[in-house]
Design an enzyme around this catalytic site. Sequence first.
Site, PDB file in Angstrom:
ATOM      1  N   GLY A  84       0.813  -1.206   0.000  1.00 34.07           N
ATOM      2  CA  GLY A  84       0.000   0.000   0.000  1.00 34.07           C
ATOM      3  C   GLY A  84       0.846   1.256   0.000  1.00 34.07           C
ATOM      4  O   GLY A  84       2.076   1.206   0.010  1.00 34.07           O
ATOM      5  N   ALA A  85       0.168   2.405  -0.010  1.00 29.45           N
ATOM      6  CA  ALA A  85       0.864   3.689   0.029  1.00 29.45           C
ATOM      7  C   ALA A  85       1.655   3.810   1.324  1.00 29.45           C
ATOM      8  O   ALA A  85       1.168   3.465   2.402  1.00 29.45           O
ATOM      9  CB  ALA A  85      -0.143   4.834  -0.084  1.00 29.45           C
ATOM     10  N   HIS A 107      13.537  10.870  -3.346  1.00 26.48           N
ATOM     11  CA  HIS A 107      13.818   9.523  -3.861  1.00 26.48           C
ATOM     12  C   HIS A 107      15.183   9.487  -4.538  1.00 26.48           C
ATOM     13  O   HIS A 107      15.966   8.544  -4.351  1.00 26.48           O
ATOM     14  CB  HIS A 107      12.739   9.115  -4.870  1.00 26.48           C
ATOM     15  CG  HIS A 107      11.621   8.327  -4.271  1.00 26.48           C
ATOM     16  ND1 HIS A 107      11.542   6.961  -4.374  1.00 26.48           N
ATOM     17  CD2 HIS A 107      10.538   8.714  -3.555  1.00 26.48           C
ATOM     18  CE1 HIS A 107      10.460   6.524  -3.746  1.00 26.48           C
ATOM     19  NE2 HIS A 107       9.826   7.579  -3.242  1.00 26.48           N
ATOM     20  N   GLU A 167      13.487   8.417 -17.224  1.00 28.08           N
ATOM     21  CA  GLU A 167      12.070   8.762 -17.099  1.00 28.08           C
ATOM     22  C   GLU A 167      11.384   8.330 -18.387  1.00 28.08           C
ATOM     23  O   GLU A 167      11.548   8.960 -19.428  1.00 28.08           O
ATOM     24  CB  GLU A 167      11.907  10.256 -16.847  1.00 28.08           C
ATOM     25  CG  GLU A 167      12.487  10.711 -15.515  1.00 28.08           C
ATOM     26  CD  GLU A 167      12.243  12.183 -15.247  1.00 28.08           C
ATOM     27  OE1 GLU A 167      11.872  12.916 -16.205  1.00 28.08           O
ATOM     28  OE2 GLU A 167      12.429  12.614 -14.101  1.00 28.08           O
TER      29      GLU A 167
END
Length: 316
Positions: free
Chosen positions: A146-147, A189, A201
């Site tokens: 989960g988050a 991050h 990306e």
Amino acid sequence: MTVDDSFRVRESGAAGPVPPGYTVSPTPDGLLVESPGGGRLLHARSGPAPEDSAGSGAGQVDMVVVDAARRPEAIGELRRSGVIGVTTAVVAVGGDHSVRSPAEFARRARLWGAFAPADGHVMSCPPAVWPDARPRAPHRVLVTGGARSGKSTEAELRLLAEPEVVYAAAGEPADPEKDPEWAERVARHTERRPRWWRTEETTDLAGLLGRERGAVLIDCLGTWLTRVMDEHGVWGEFPPPGAEERVESEVRALLEAWRTTRAYAVAVTNEVGSGVVPATRAGRLFRDHLGRLNQWMAAGSEEVVLVAAGRVLDLS
């Protein structure tokens, strides 16, 4: 660290006496100990390498002792510089409150191709037998949770000992002017990853998995799917003709690339179905697509782990 004729390694506040015939030399990589018989042991530095240092001061050695609780990424640095080769024994020592138990420390050491010895363990240098259990490419790991569960941290931890890592950022590129909060998250991050990791990306995860042969970290499938569904306009009540089919085509391409990749690949995803039922069509559509994608990715993975509150549950 003190060393005797059997290379008994003990952590202490100061180095003990050096036995006759041994030499101890400082190198850019750490303290190099050489025995009369030619064995070479490196006690790796506990701090990061200088930005302009290429390391390799010791050359390939027989054994490396690393404070893996403080700096596990040192293993990746030393593999990258050639100090750790395929025959080098990696010994993980250390421990603090950031690692909850000896069993967890040993689990991490196995992921890094290292051995976590008990206090007083005696090892020969070079060792007679060295079982390196580090995953070998091709190998696929799906990390779900989960988050704020700690899933990204677990995924990054698994690749800290790899000499070459491509980090596939599948979310929207950071734009400090449009969304400063998202840009700040992306920056945090980036800062915690080793400096030699390469970031791409991209939404072309299939192409990336097809061409890479080292280690790849995808973070995350949920943001990738969001961008793909957005590109094909499936969110509205009346999506353009063929939109669903185009999304499914991209999903199939990703699954085929995941199944056939030659890389050591780790993918992060969001666990669905553990919260409330979405109140909107778009929410239900996303849940259904991501739930199916997670099942199919898991089916093609050697390992699947669920992360909850920073704890890791092996679902393999």
